[in-house]
Design an enzyme around this catalytic site. Structure first.
Site, PDB file in Angstrom:
ATOM      1  CG  LEU A 172     -22.360  -1.454  -3.266  1.00 49.73           C
ATOM      2  CD1 LEU A 172     -21.828  -2.644  -2.499  1.00 49.73           C
ATOM      3  CD2 LEU A 172     -23.845  -1.655  -3.591  1.00 49.73           C
ATOM      4  CE1 TYR A 227      -3.365  -2.657   0.151  1.00 50.89           C
ATOM      5  CE2 TYR A 227      -3.790  -2.135   2.447  1.00 50.89           C
ATOM      6  CZ  TYR A 227      -4.092  -2.863   1.322  1.00 50.89           C
ATOM      7  OH  TYR A 227      -5.104  -3.781   1.353  1.00 50.89           O
ATOM      8  N   GLY A 274     -23.412   4.932  -4.204  1.00 54.42           N
ATOM      9  CA  GLY A 274     -24.326   5.536  -5.165  1.00 54.42           C
ATOM     10  C   GLY A 274     -23.757   6.731  -5.899  1.00 54.42           C
ATOM     11  CE  LYS A 275     -17.114   7.694  -4.910  1.00 54.18           C
ATOM     12  NZ  LYS A 275     -15.990   8.287  -4.133  1.00 54.18           N
ATOM     13  CG  LEU A 332     -19.014   1.490   1.245  1.00 49.22           C
ATOM     14  CD1 LEU A 332     -18.663   2.923   1.609  1.00 49.22           C
ATOM     15  CD2 LEU A 332     -20.529   1.288   1.291  1.00 49.22           C
ATOM     16  CB  SER A 335     -14.042  -4.031  -1.424  1.00 50.20           C
ATOM     17  OG  SER A 335     -14.360  -3.165  -2.485  1.00 50.20           O
TER      18      SER A 335
END
Length: 350
Positions: free
Chosen positions: A241, A53, A243-244, A236, A234
């Site tokens: 998820l 990362y 919605g953006k 979202l 993950s």
């Protein structure tokens, strides 16, 4: 906050885990520290990172996330924080990590772990995970096993023996895997039993409303019967998820900032599935984020859900979803509707 046993181990981890993969790329050190402080204030004791990362992985930023976590960790009570990190495996083109990396053997795992410990400014990690299998298997959006892709890889017994050495040296408390499949989990457990080696405590896999391979591919039964924890990452779906991207396909986020990132979410049934879950959330008085996180927070097989954010506002929304998750009766109704959508669009982002 709830605290749950990690697999069969004595480690107790918060039901919500803070993921840090944005630190050093989308978040500065100060921003990362602010998120870590807020998470601990909310009762989170479980922090997840990895040697590769931040993401997308690049030579220029390699190791930055662990360094940011480390500069925060050195001023904490070490025994009050559960730190998980991961060793990058072969089969992905990241030549800046140990020249490959080439294998999950003792030499590579020792070097990976000792470098991580230096960056994290600690003598040990609580959970050390293999970031993905060294062997040929479908992952990261691949949907089928391809025997013709077979390649040489470190035998699992050798890998487990290497991890055992590092456990005996006191540098690792528990071992785990990530992006694993049922065969790998069962083989690691079999080898541990037969040879007196450390048993894996957990598997960290993608798990969300549009990727439920854990439920449908047999891993949920394996983990239930063998008491292996699922660490759901993950939740979202890289922001889908929330919605953006339904509202604005060019909304700010990793998907738009890094072209080609998250290709599993470009599949044909993802948009209609997202639209169906948006309608479902509105019908039950929830945001899409609230629905998606409540799904993971309420699933019996999930020991901890790994949340990640690029701002404190996003982190607050994720924490609020835990504090305001639907009650049992409301959740039964929501789950029935989720099942109906899942029947229409099963695993569109598998």
């Amino acid at each position: 906050m709830e605290y749950r046993a990690l697999g069969r181990s004595e480690l107790k981890v918060s039901a919500v885990c803070l993921g840090t993969m944005t630190f050093g790329q989308q978040n500065s050190e100060a921003e990362g520290h602010a998120q870590l402080d807020r998470a601990v204030a909310a009762g989170i004791n479980f922090i997840d990172t990895a040697e590769m990362y931040p993401v997308p992985a690049r030579a220029e930023t390699y190791g930055a996330t662990e360094r940011i976590v480390g500069s925060w960790l050195k001023r904490q009570a070490r025994d009050q924080v559960v730190i998980a990190t991961k060793a990058a495996g072969p089969a992905r083109r990241m030549e800046w990590i140990r020249g490959g990396p080439l294998a999950f053997d003792l030499a590579n795992l020792r070097r990976a772990l000792e470098d991580s410990l230096q960056r994290l400014q600690t003598d040990y990690v609580d959970l050390y995970q293999l970031h993905w299998p060294a062997r040929n298997q479908p992952m990261f959006g691949q949907w089928q096993f391809e025997p013709e892709q077979e390649r040489e890889s470190t035998p699992l017994r050798e890998t487990l023996e290497a991890l055992a050495v590092l456990v005996q040296e006191g540098k690792i408390r528990q071992v785990g895997v990530s992006n694993e499949h049922p065969w790998g989990v069962m083989e690691f457990l079999r080898l541990a039993r037969e040879h007196g080696l450390p048993a894996i405590a957990s598997t960290q896999n993608a798990y969300n409303l549009i990727n439920r391979l854990y439920d449908t591919g047999g891993l949920s039964e394996v983990c239930f019967r063998e008491r292996v924890s699922l660490l759901a990452y993950s939740p979202l779906a890289f922001g889908h998820l929330s919605g953006k991207y339904l509202a604005d396909a060019k909304a700010a986020g990793r998907i738009t900032a890094f072209p080609g990132f998250g290709q599993r979410y470009e599949k044909v049934n993802v948009p209609p599935a997202l639209a169906a879950y948006r309608e479902l959330a509105a019908r039950h008085g929830l945001s899409m984020t609230g629905l998606a996180l409540a799904f993971c927070y309420n699933r019996p097989g999930v020991t901890s859900t790994i949340i990640g954010a690029t701002s404190l506002a996003q982190l607050e929304e994720n924490l609020e979803a835990w504090e305001r998750r639907p009650g049992a009766e409301q959740w039964r109704a929501i789950q029935t509707d989720i099942d109906a959508v899942h029947q229409r669009y099963p695993n569109p982002a598998l």
